[in-house]
Structure formats: structure tokens, C-alpha cells
Write a protein that holds these residues in place. Structure first.
Motif, PDB file in Angstrom:
ATOM      1  N   VAL A   1     -12.300   5.531   0.857  1.00 52.96           N
ATOM      2  CA  VAL A   1     -11.127   6.173   0.672  1.00 52.96           C
ATOM      3  C   VAL A   1     -11.333   7.733   0.166  1.00 52.96           C
ATOM      4  N   GLN A   2     -12.330   7.744  -1.021  1.00 55.04           N
ATOM      5  CA  GLN A   2     -12.830   9.107  -1.519  1.00 55.04           C
ATOM      6  C   GLN A   2     -11.871  10.050  -1.895  1.00 55.04           C
ATOM      7  N   VAL A   3     -10.819   9.343  -2.566  1.00 49.02           N
ATOM      8  CA  VAL A   3      -9.785  10.012  -3.457  1.00 49.02           C
ATOM      9  C   VAL A   3      -9.913   9.391  -4.684  1.00 49.02           C
ATOM     10  N   ALA A   4      -9.653  10.471  -5.835  1.00 50.03           N
ATOM     11  CA  ALA A   4      -9.577   9.933  -7.281  1.00 50.03           C
ATOM     12  C   ALA A   4      -8.562   9.158  -7.670  1.00 50.03           C
ATOM     13  N   ARG A   5      -7.201   9.538  -7.185  1.00 56.76           N
ATOM     14  CA  ARG A   5      -5.990   8.915  -7.537  1.00 56.76           C
ATOM     15  C   ARG A   5      -5.261   8.684  -6.500  1.00 56.76           C
ATOM     16  N   HIS A   6      -4.610   7.500  -6.429  1.00 53.96           N
ATOM     17  CA  HIS A   6      -3.469   7.350  -5.337  1.00 53.96           C
ATOM     18  C   HIS A   6      -2.447   6.007  -5.872  1.00 53.96           C
TER      19      HIS A   6
ATOM     20  N   SER B   1      -9.585   9.431   8.374  1.00 55.19           N
ATOM     21  CA  SER B   1      -9.850   8.274   9.596  1.00 55.19           C
ATOM     22  C   SER B   1     -10.509   7.056   8.804  1.00 55.19           C
ATOM     23  N   SER B   2     -11.780   7.589   8.027  1.00 59.13           N
ATOM     24  CA  SER B   2     -12.468   6.272   7.621  1.00 59.13           C
ATOM     25  C   SER B   2     -11.593   5.408   6.507  1.00 59.13           C
ATOM     26  N   GLY B   3     -11.047   6.184   5.601  1.00 59.52           N
ATOM     27  CA  GLY B   3     -10.199   5.532   4.651  1.00 59.52           C
ATOM     28  C   GLY B   3      -9.138   4.875   5.316  1.00 59.52           C
ATOM     29  N   ARG B   4      -8.355   5.447   6.266  1.00 65.09           N
ATOM     30  CA  ARG B   4      -7.376   4.808   6.846  1.00 65.09           C
ATOM     31  C   ARG B   4      -7.822   3.508   7.294  1.00 65.09           C
TER      32      ARG B   4
ATOM     33  N   ALA C   1      -1.116  -8.963  11.742  1.00 63.73           N
ATOM     34  CA  ALA C   1      -2.466  -8.670  11.544  1.00 63.73           C
ATOM     35  C   ALA C   1      -3.047  -8.104  12.525  1.00 63.73           C
ATOM     36  N   GLU C   2      -2.663  -8.508  14.044  1.00 65.30           N
ATOM     37  CA  GLU C   2      -3.153  -8.162  15.013  1.00 65.30           C
ATOM     38  C   GLU C   2      -2.891  -6.656  15.286  1.00 65.30           C
ATOM     39  N   ALA C   3      -1.682  -6.210  14.961  1.00 65.68           N
ATOM     40  CA  ALA C   3      -1.220  -5.024  15.313  1.00 65.68           C
ATOM     41  C   ALA C   3      -1.952  -4.062  14.240  1.00 65.68           C
ATOM     42  N   VAL C   4      -2.028  -4.272  12.820  1.00 66.80           N
ATOM     43  CA  VAL C   4      -2.757  -3.552  11.698  1.00 66.80           C
ATOM     44  C   VAL C   4      -4.237  -3.478  11.912  1.00 66.80           C
ATOM     45  N   LEU C   5      -4.869  -4.373  12.568  1.00 62.12           N
ATOM     46  CA  LEU C   5      -6.305  -3.985  12.932  1.00 62.12           C
ATOM     47  C   LEU C   5      -6.644  -3.573  14.151  1.00 62.12           C
ATOM     48  N   LEU C   6      -5.774  -3.520  14.890  1.00 58.34           N
ATOM     49  CA  LEU C   6      -5.914  -2.740  16.250  1.00 58.34           C
ATOM     50  C   LEU C   6      -5.956  -1.244  15.971  1.00 58.34           C
ATOM     51  N   GLU C   7      -4.921  -0.988  14.892  1.00 59.64           N
ATOM     52  CA  GLU C   7      -4.662   0.221  14.342  1.00 59.64           C
ATOM     53  C   GLU C   7      -5.627   0.736  13.644  1.00 59.64           C
ATOM     54  N   ALA C   8      -6.490  -0.216  12.911  1.00 62.00           N
ATOM     55  CA  ALA C   8      -7.613  -0.023  11.976  1.00 62.00           C
ATOM     56  C   ALA C   8      -8.865   0.478  12.950  1.00 62.00           C
ATOM     57  N   ILE C   9      -8.967  -0.187  14.072  1.00 57.78           N
ATOM     58  CA  ILE C   9     -10.168   0.200  15.102  1.00 57.78           C
ATOM     59  C   ILE C   9      -9.807   1.328  15.700  1.00 57.78           C
ATOM     60  N   ALA C  10      -8.647   1.538  16.221  1.00 55.79           N
ATOM     61  CA  ALA C  10      -8.303   2.809  16.853  1.00 55.79           C
ATOM     62  C   ALA C  10      -8.568   4.195  16.088  1.00 55.79           C
ATOM     63  N   SER C  11      -8.218   4.004  14.530  1.00 52.17           N
ATOM     64  CA  SER C  11      -8.215   5.168  13.879  1.00 52.17           C
ATOM     65  C   SER C  11      -9.596   5.739  13.610  1.00 52.17           C
ATOM     66  N   ASP C  12     -10.737   4.768  13.584  1.00 53.25           N
ATOM     67  CA  ASP C  12     -11.969   5.214  13.590  1.00 53.25           C
ATOM     68  C   ASP C  12     -12.974   4.092  14.242  1.00 53.25           C
ATOM     69  N   PRO C  13     -12.823   4.411  15.554  1.00 60.72           N
ATOM     70  CA  PRO C  13     -13.612   3.359  16.498  1.00 60.72           C
ATOM     71  C   PRO C  13     -15.101   3.227  16.166  1.00 60.72           C
ATOM     72  N   GLN C  14     -15.894   4.431  15.971  1.00 57.22           N
ATOM     73  CA  GLN C  14     -17.324   4.260  15.662  1.00 57.22           C
ATOM     74  C   GLN C  14     -17.622   4.264  14.103  1.00 57.22           C
ATOM     75  N   GLY C  15     -16.447   4.227  13.319  1.00 60.10           N
ATOM     76  CA  GLY C  15     -16.723   4.177  11.937  1.00 60.10           C
ATOM     77  C   GLY C  15     -17.144   2.961  11.430  1.00 60.10           C
ATOM     78  N   PRO C  16     -17.679   3.061   9.871  1.00 60.64           N
ATOM     79  CA  PRO C  16     -18.012   1.933   9.466  1.00 60.64           C
ATOM     80  C   PRO C  16     -17.231   0.649   9.271  1.00 60.64           C
ATOM     81  N   MET C  17     -16.069   0.869   9.017  1.00 64.49           N
ATOM     82  CA  MET C  17     -15.266  -0.266   9.159  1.00 64.49           C
ATOM     83  C   MET C  17     -14.684  -0.888  10.460  1.00 64.49           C
ATOM     84  N   ALA C  18     -15.167  -0.406  11.379  1.00 63.07           N
ATOM     85  CA  ALA C  18     -14.911  -0.980  12.754  1.00 63.07           C
ATOM     86  C   ALA C  18     -15.460  -2.485  12.963  1.00 63.07           C
ATOM     87  N   PRO C  19     -16.391  -2.592  12.645  1.00 62.83           N
ATOM     88  CA  PRO C  19     -17.136  -4.245  12.715  1.00 62.83           C
ATOM     89  C   PRO C  19     -16.153  -5.030  12.034  1.00 62.83           C
TER      90      PRO C  19
END
Lengths: 433, 571
Positions: free
Chosen positions: B441-446, B477-480, B500-518
Motif C-alpha cells: 500500500v505504501q501510504v502512512a495513513r488511510h 496498482s500494487s496497493g490496489r 469473491a470472483e469479481a474482486v479477485l479478477l479485478e485484483a489480477i487485472a489491476s496488476d497482472p505482473q505484480g507481486p500480488m497476482a499469484p
């Protein structure tokens, strides 16, 4: 085709091809990729058991392969193919693409050592002898086949007696009691629903197939299995199936079953009247007369269910055969471990004094009066017997959950089972011994 | 000189055997000098044919030498010498049973019965011998004959055991009820024997025990019900049939309490609590207090606050010198109060007892109560309770407080300070997952993200998932991808596969090569597995393994793939 005759041309064809490459393979060609993938089976392998599945399925798709006996734990070469690479990646199997010059090095090492290369030509059709009722114990071979992804069919007495075994090159038997005495659990596990179901299914099958009782049915099935081997089949048996198959064949016209099975007690003179010439591996055994002792004879060295005779588990050692002279036993003992912890079964081991002289011992417990793993020929076929129930569950009890092989991907005991599945794929040539 | 030497030689020839004779035959036996031990035992029996210990020793040695047959003549002499010795008769029977056939065994048993007519032993030994050969009906007939002749209740017990072996459950129940009527301490043996009754045969046996076999039958039935995972019914039965006898009732209650707790269920623990509560009423002084503390512990573990409180209120312990048992029971009780949301009550009890609690217990209870405050959104009270506590456990809890307040940098600091091992393993794993999220996420406050994460702790998970999706919008993208993966996992656990399916597909699409994709791929595969969409699960898992071969999730993905394909058993 006579399955145990290996055609010399098979290996001979590979060696000139390799050395032909060597002749060409000087200078820049050293980095050229060979048409093979190497599947190492030593400590670098990341999943020994699934490696057999990758190879088996490749053969099934028509790929060619070679079994490099004694080379890096009994490695394989398989045609370089994207599907193999994909399956290996999915299964976590380590494969190494090799260059032409590396291939030459491999073949040179094999030629100069106690190693050999056996061509693998065709995946065998596999049958597992399984009753339709669910027994409260697992079957190591079925689990190994499932885990490795090797397809198999289930057969039982109706298929066996109808001649169905001729459709298969490889047959596995596991915990079956061919004396028809329900593994002699009838008195100790009386009242258990699984046992009642077993009795019901066996009696109904015997009746449907025209036999007076399960003991007679099992004797007939044993004879059909012997015919299958004599006609060239590969038989692999574990646990009780090894011992009881021998007894059932030797007792063709002798009553060896307790009264709870066939209505009459065992012939008091049964041991003396057995004809062991009809059997595969054993001779001169004395049968256990008590119907309440879950032991069949003195063939088994460990006698796990007998309070006084029970022997502790040790470890067994695989023999080191000459790969070039004795390729068949060499194939059956390919493993990355030489000494393997023993494991119990209703038949755990085979007493040396009860083995026929022509039996080849593949593994033994040094100094003990028993051996673990044996092999032999009968007619045109071969048989291999492996004592014990589950190599990764040494004390397996009735009702224990099945072993999860994903927790034992390097199991040396299970590797021995899978050697047997792959062994019929080897191209035939003339045996030297 | 030569004369002296020959004298010495003669002396040694004479003296050495004497020395051997002087050694105890038992010692020779222990040294493995079996032949010599056998000789020594024989010599002892030549002197005294009724020397039972020599006879037993000779039996042991001859068995190991494989010469048991030579024991016969010594046995014959011993039987003649002391015909009413049970030990000699039993040894005689055992030897004949090992060496001879049916007829001889029957003769020896009959001789034993004739010489000691009141003894149950010949019947028991003969029946056991027959049973060991699978001849259960003959064995039962022997015991029945003994029962008719001498009427000893011990034979009823043997008969019951044989009936169990023969799976004759009706007769087994009948005989055990008779045996327990004569000796209530056999209740445990009876229920152990009868618990093997298959499910479909249980109802008639229970009917017989509760309606025709009197109180002893009810005691057995109560224990059987406990063993068959029906401890509540078992307790009702036992409570209605407890004897007035003050020596019998405590034994029955203790036995039942143990049997009930073996189930490990809340119902079993509650039944244990009731049995111990009744036991406490039959006892006096410290023994009664101990029973109440055990009952309180059982009620607390079962989540029964009222029961635990009732017991603790009646324990007459001085808090200044409270026993370890009292403190342990109170610690459990306070934790249960906090978990049940009675935070004020838990905090008050904790203040009263803190000094008497073991330091580790006090630390854990403090964290538990702080957690309870957090769940109620009362962060300040949680922080106040922990004060300046700098233990890893306190840092962990303070990290969660900061996270839920949206102070992400502070949360990260506390989680780092807590390290990977503080508190229970499950929480440590969740903390590690949150650290990964904070890293992405990389933000100090949210504050919105903190509030949404707190929402996951409550019972409005669907709303929390929606809030997480909103909170993710203002992130990179990574934090999202990280926040959406957490949201998808929460929706999946909630059983909302579509979200769950919709949100996870959105997660994969937002950063397909990112560290959270697997991780998102893996979560998506589990959603498909639990929805029975096996092919899609396989597709996702294969994609994960082939696309991210270096991901730490690959072994887990392979394992799930094996399971989905039926290559390993489902466990």
C-alpha cells in the motif's frame, strides 16, 4: 510378443546413434540442443514419483524414451517436447534440456560403467485388481498411480474369470486374500460394517459366478492370474496378495480355508498336501491352522498379527545388479536410496527358507531370515512381489487415513512400485542371464 | 612341587562346579546361561517339588530352550505334592495346553475344577484357551457351566467379555449389567467393552440397559452415550439413577466426567461440568473446592459462562493464597468472558485476580481483553490496558489498533517489533499477511482502509468488502491489487463466491505482473474449487504455476492441483 525378451537391437540402435552424433559433434556443434530432455532421478529430482507419470504419459502420447539404469539414480531421457516440459513444470518435476555434447558425455559414462540404457517404447495398459467394496485400508499402488497421473483400469473376479486380463500388460494385486478367508479378520473384526459388506459382496460374487463359496472363487481367480503370467503378463503384487496367491495356487485341491469361509474346517493335513510346483515364488510352507490368527503361513517372516511371533521392523537393502547383464532386476531396483526403512503388512516379508531356488532376491534385510522384494519368471511372463502394505506408513492399521503422497514425493519405497509400472514399457531384448 | 600342582588341579575341578551351583538360577537365566539355569532349577525342584518359583523359572527357561516337554515330570510331582495350589494347577494347564490337544486340556481343566471346586480360574483359563483358537461358543459354554456350578460373579464378567468378542451384543449387555450390579466399579470395563457395538445395534441395547437392567444398566448406558458422542443424554440418564451410597456415586461421577470430556465437544465439556458439580456436592472441604474448580474449567471451556460463574462463586478460596487450580480456572473464565463480549466483567475480574495469576496467564489475558475492546471499537481502552507493555504480544495488539485506526506507518512499526512468533500461530500468520499488505500500500495513513479492515473482524463482512473495494480506488496498482486480494479472500470465506470472483479478477487485472497476482490467482482457484468449478480451478492453478514459477505459492498450488485432480486423498 514375449515380454521378457529384450531385443538386443534396441540398445544397440541407441549407441551407434549417439556415437554418430559424437563424430559430428565437434567444434560449434557442442552447444546444439539434443533431441532429449534428461529427467534426473538422483537427489536433484524435485518429485521422484511424479517423474514416472511425466514419462509414462509421454510414452502414451507416442514419444520415445530411455531408462538410464544406474545413471544418476536411474534417470530417464525423453523426447524434447513442449508438452513434457509443461507437464513437468506443473508437476514440479525437474527436467534438464541437454546439448548434443552432454548427451555424448552421458552415453560415454554409461558405456564405461555399470550402467545401461534401455529404450522405452510403449506405455503398458495397466490393470489393478480391486474388489468393488470399500475396504478400510489403502492400496499403495493405486495411490502411487493416482499421484503420478498414470491411467489404470480396475478389474476384479468377474473380469479376471472372463479372460479380461489379456487386455492388459501389467496387473497389480494388493491386499487381496486369495485363500478366501477375508484376510482372516472375520473373528477379530467381527461386527465391523466393512467386514460384513466384504462378506456379502464376496459371497454374492461367488454365487453369481457359479462357485460354492468365496474360497473356491479365489482359487479360480488365482489360476486365471497364473495363466495371465504364463501367457506373458507382468504381475506385481504386494502385502497379502503375494503369500495368499501362492497358497491358493498350491492348494488347488486342498481345503485351506477355515469353516467361516467355506463351511468346513481346514484340512488338518493341508500343509503336507500342498503342491508348490503350481505356485510362483514359494515352497514347503506350513500353513497357520488357527482361524483366529490373522496370519496365513510361515512364508511371512514378520507375523505382524501374532503377539509372540511378531518381529520388529528393520531396514532393507536393494541389491546392485549389473545393468548390462541383468537389466530386468536392475530396472526394478532403480532408486536414489539403497537402504529403505521397512514397513509392515499382513505379509511383510518372505522367509528365505520358503523361497524357491529360482527366485531372484531384489532386496533383503541383511542378516535377517527374510527378504523383502523378489522377482521371477513363469512361462512367458514375469512376477514381482513386494512385502508390506504402505511404504510410508510402517504401522498401517485398519481404518487409518490413506497416505497423502504429496507429502512424500521422494519416497524410495513408492519408487520401487513405480519401477514396476514402467518396467513393461522397456523394449525387449534377449536376456543374458 | 608336582604334588602341590596336582592338588590345586583337583581343587579347581571340585570347587568350580560348586561356585556355579552357588549362583542364583535367576541370575544364570538373566545372563542367558539357560542350560545351567535349567540345571539349577531342576536341582531346586529335586529338593522341594512344591517350590513354585523354581517351577515357574524352569518353565521360562525350557520355553526358550524349546524343551517344554521336560517340565511334565516336575509338574506331576508338584500337583501330587500341593494339589490345591492355584499356581501349580495353572502352570500345569498352561503346559498341557501348549503341548497337547483338546482332550488333554479338558482333562487337566477337570482335575483343577475337582481339586479346587470354588475356583473360577480353571473355567477362565480353559475358556481363554478356547477363545484364542477362535472357538468362542465352546469358550462361552465353559464359562456358563462354571457360572451354574459356583455362581461367582467374576465368571459373569468373563462371560460378558466373550459375548463382546462374539459380537453377541444382547447377551454382552445382559451379562455386563449383572456384573456391574455386583461390582459397580466394573462400570468402566462394561462401557469399554460395549462401546464397540455397531451403530445400527445400539438402540436395542440401550433400550434393554435403561428399561430392564435397573440402575447398573443405566450407569453403563450413560457412559456408552458419552462414548458415542451423546454426552448430554448420558448425563441426564446418570443424574436420574445415581445411587445414594456415598462410596459408589463419586466413582460413577468421576468416571462419567472423564468419559464425557473425551468427546472434546462443548456438549461433552458441559456434561463433564455437571457431573463434577454433582460430585462437589457429595464431597467436603478442599476436595469439594477442587471438584468445583474442575467443573468451572469444564464449563468455561464449553463456553458456559453461567456454569463457570456458579462454580467459581462457590469456591471458598482466599484470593491472597489462592491455589494454582483456582487461578487457572479463573484465567480461563476471564478469557471466556472477554471472548463472549462481556468485556467490563472480564476487566473487573482481571483487576481482582491479576496479582494471583501466573505472569504468562496475566499477559495473555491482558491481550485478550485488549482485543475485546478493539472488537468493540474502543481503541483507547485497549491501549490504556496495555499501557507501556513492551512484550511482543502487546506490540502485536497495538499494531492491530493502529491498523484499524488507519495509522498504517505506526501499525507497521508495531508489527515489526512484535516479530513473527508473538501470540497464536493463526494470528501471527494474519499479521504477516497484513505486513505484506502494508508493504504494497505504501501510504502512512488511510483511515478508510483501517475502518474497512476492522469491519472484517465483525459480522458485516459484505459491507467491509465493499468498503475495501472503495478504499482500494485511491491506491496505486500494487496497493490496489493487494487490498482487492484481501477483499476477495474475505468474500470467499464469507461464502460469497460471485463477489469473491469479481474482486479477485479485478485484483489480477489491476496488476497482472505484480507481486500480488499469484496470491489472487490462488484465491480465485480456491473460490472455483469450493464452487465445484473444477476445470476453471485447474486452469487458474496451472496458470499460476506456469506464469509465476518462482512464486512461494507454487508448492501450495501444486498440492491443490493434485487434490482437485483426485491425485491425493481429500483430507
Amino acid at each position: 510378443m514375449k515380454r521378457r525378451d529384450f531385443v538386443g537391437a534396441g540398445v544397440a540402435a541407441c549407441v551407434p546413434l549417439a556415437f554418430g552424433d559424437l563424430a559430428l559433434g565437434v567444434g560449434g556443434r557442442r552447444s546444439r540442443r539434443a533431441p532429449w530432455l534428461l529427467v534426473p532421478m538422483d537427489e536433484r529430482q524435485t518429485n521422484h514419483l511424479k517423474a514416472y507419470g511425466v514419462l509414462f504419459r509421454a510414452l502414451k502420447r507416442g514419444a520415445t524414451g530411455e531408462w538410464l539404469l544406474n545413471y544418476r539414480g536411474g534417470s530417464f531421457l525423453v523426447s524434447d517436447d513442449p508438452v513434457v516440459l509443461r507437464e513437468a513444470a506443473l508437476d514440479g518435476v525437474h527436467v534438464e534440456p541437454i546439448t548434443a555434447s552432454q548427451e555424448v558425455d552421458v552415453r560415454g559414462t554409461i558405456a564405461a560403467s555399470n550402467m545401461d540404457s534401455v529404450p522405452l517404447e510403449k506405455a503398458p495398459r495397466v490393470a489393478v485388481y480391486v474388489p468393488p467394496n470399500t475396504a478400510p485400508w489403502d492400496d499403495a499402488v493405486t495411490m502411487a498411480l493416482e499421484y503420478a497421473g498414470i491411467a489404470y483400469d480396475k478389474v476384479w473376479d468377474p473380469e479376471v474369470l472372463a479372460g479380461g486380463l489379456s487386455d492388459y500388460e501389467w496387473l497389480h494385486l494388493h491386499h487381496e486374500d486369495f485363500t478366501g478367508q477375508y484376510s482372516k479378520f472375520l473373528l477379530t473384526a467381527s461386527g465391523s460394517p466393512w467386514l460384513r459388506e466384504m462378506v456379502r459382496v464376496y459371497e454374492r460374487t461367488a454365487q453369481a459366478l457359479g462357485f460354492a463359496n468365496p474360497a473356491d472363487l479365489k482359487k479360480a481367480a488365482a489360476r486365471a492370474i497364473r495363466r495371465y503370467v504364463e501367457d506373458g503378463g507382468f504381475l506385481f503384487a504386494m502385502c497379502t496378495a503375494t503369500e495368499t496367491l501362492g497358497i491358493a495356487l498350491a492348494a488347488e485341491d486342498v481345503d485351506v480355508a477355515a469353516a467361516f469361509s467355506d463351511g468346513t474346517p481346514m484340512d488338518p493335513d493341508a500343509s503336507a498336501r500342498l503342491n508348490w510346483e503350481r505356485s510362483f515364488a514359494f515352497t514347503g510352507a506350513a500353513l497357520e491352522p488357527s482361524p483366529s490368527v490373522a496370519s496365513f503361513s510361515d512364508i511371512d517372516g514378520h507375523q505382524v498379527n501374532h503377539a509372540v511371533r511378531r518381529q520388529p521392523l528393520g531396514a532393507f537393502t536393494l541389491f546392485n545388479f549389473s545393468a548390462k547383464i541383468d537389466p530386468v532386476p536392475a530396472m526394478l531396483v532403480q532408486c536414489h536410496r539403497n537402504v529403505i526403512p521397512d514397513f509392515y503388512g499382513l505379509t511383510t516379508s518372505f522367509t528365505r527358507a520358503r523361497l524357491r531356488p529360482d527366485v531372484i532376491v531384489l532386496a533383503e534385510e541383511p542378516g535377517a531370515p527374510w527378504v523383502k522384494y523378489i522377482h521371477g519368471n513363469r512361462g512367458e511372463g514375469t512376477w514381482t512381489f513386494f512385502g508390506g502394505h504402505d511404504p510410508e506408513d510402517p504401522q498401517h492399521q485398519i481404518g487409518d487415513p490413506p497416505t497423502d503422497l504429496s507429502l512424500h514425493p521422494h519416497s524410495p519405497g513408492y519408487r520401487l512400485i513405480l519401477n514396476n509400472v514402467l518396467f513393461p514399457a522397456a523394449k525387449k531384448r534377449e536376456l543374458k542371464t | 612341587m608336582r604334588r602341590v600342582r596336582s592338588a590345586l588341579l583337583v581343587l579347581s575341578l571340585v570347587v568350580l562346579p560348586e561356585l556355579a551351583l552357588a549362583q542364583s538360577p535367576l541370575q544364570l537365566e538373566r545372563d542367558g546361561r539357560l542350560a545351567e539355569a535349567s540345571g539349577a532349577y531342576r536341582r531346586a525342584l529335586d529338593v522341594d517339588p512344591a517350590d513354585v518359583s523354581a517351577l515357574l523359572g524352569l518353565e521360562r527357561v525350557l520355553l526358550r530352550l524349546g524343551h517344554l516337554d521336560s517340565l511334565r515330570r516336575y509338574l506331576t510331582r508338584a500337583v501330587r505334592s500341593i494339589p490345591t495350589s492355584e499356581a501349580v494347577r495353572e502352570l500345569h494347564f498352561r503346559t498341557v495346553a501348549a503341548l497337547d490337544g483338546d482332550d488333554s486340556v479338558a482333562v487337566v481343566a477337570a482335575q483343577w475344577m475337582a481339586s479346587i471346586p470354588t475356583s473360577t480360574n480353571p473355567y477362565r483359563a480353559w475358556a481363554q484357551w478356547l477363545a484364542s483358537r477362535g472357538r468362542l461358543e465352546e469358550a462361552r459354554a465353559v464359562i456358563a457351566r462354571g457360572g451354574e456350578r459356583i455362581g461367582d460373579i467374576r465368571l459373569t464378567q468373563y462371560g460378558a467379555q466373550l459375548a463382546v468378542q462374539a459380537a453377541d451384543w444382547d447377551d454382552a449387555a445382559r451379562q455386563w449389567a449383572r456384573a456391574v450390579a455386583a461390582s459397580p466399579e466394573l462400570t468402566a470395563s462394561a462401557s469399554t467393552g460395549l462401546r464397540r457395538i455397531p451403530e445400527e445395534r445400539r438402540a436395542p441395547v440401550l433400550r434393554f440397559l435403561t428399561t430392564e437392567a435397573g440402575p447398573p444398566g443405566t450407569w453403563i448406558a450413560a457412559n456408552l452415550l458419552a462414548a458415542w458422542d451423546r454426552p448430554g443424554e448420558g448425563w441426564s440418564l446418570l443424574a436420574s439413577a445415581l445411587p445414594n451410597d456415598e462410596s459408589q456415586a463419586p466413582v460413577l461421577l468421576r468416571r462419567f466426567a472423564d468419559a464425557a470430556s473425551e468427546t472434546g465437544t462443548s456438549e461433552g465439556l458441559r456434561a463433564r461440568g455437571f457431573a463434577l458439580e454433582r460430585l462437589a456436592e457429595l464431597l467436603r472441604g478442599p476436595a469439594a473446592d477442587r471438584a468445583r474448580l474442575d467443573a468451572a474449567q469444564a464449563f468455561a471451556n464449553a463456553g458456559s459462562l453461567a456454569g463457570a460463574q456458579r462454580m467459581l462463586d462457590r469456591v471458598s478460596v482466599d484470593r491472597g493464597e489462592s491455589s494454582r487450580e483456582a487461578a487457572a480456572a479463573m484465567a480461563t473464565f476471564i478469557r471466556v468472558l472477554a471472548d463472549a463480549g462481556q468485556v467490563e466483567a472480564a476487566a473487573n475480574r482481571f483487576r481482582e485476580w491479576e496479582a494471583q495469576l501466573a505472569p504468562r496467564d496475566a499477559e495473555r489475558i491482558r491481550e485478550t481483553i485488549a482485543w475485546a475492546w478493539i472488537r468493540r471499537g474502543e481503541f483507547a481502552r485497549g491501549q490504556a490496558l496495555l499501557g507501556s507493555d513492551s512484550t511482543p504480544g502487546a506490540h502485536a495488539v497495538l499494531g492491530w489498533i493502529a491498523l484499524y485506526q488507519g495509522e498504517l506507518a505506526t501499525a507497521r512499526h508495531h508489527f515489526d517489533a512484535a516479530g513473527p512468533y508473538a501470540r497464536e500461530r493463526a494470528e501471527a500468520t494474519r499479521r504477516a499477511a497484513m505486513l505484506v499488505l502494508l508493504e504494497r500500500v505504501q501510504v502512512a495513513r488511510h483511515p478508510a482502509l483501517g475502518a474497512a479492515l476492522l469491519g472484517l473482524e465483525g459480522d458485516k463482512v459484505s459491507r467491509a468488502v465493499a468498503e475495501l473495494r472503495q478504499a482500494a480506488e485511491r491506491l496505486g496498482s500494487s496497493g490496489r491489487a493487494a487490498v482487492l486480494t484481501v477483499a476477495g479472500e474475505a468474500a470467499s470465506k464469507e461464502g460469497d463466491a460471485a463477489t469473491a470472483e469479481a474482486v479477485l479478477l479485478e485484483a489480477i487485472a489491476s496488476d497482472p505482473q505484480g507481486p500480488m497476482a499469484p496470491s489472487a490467482e490462488y484465491q480465485l482457484a480456491t473460490v472455483y474449487v469450493s464452487s465445484g468449478r473444477t476445470d476453471e480451478a485447474i486452469d487458474r492453478l496451472e496458470r499460476l504455476i506456469l506464469t509465476y514459477p518462482r512464486s512461494a505459492l507454487v508448492p501450495q498450488a501444486r498440492r491443490l492441483l493434485d487434490r482437485v485432480r483426485g491425485m491425493v486423498p481429500n483430507s
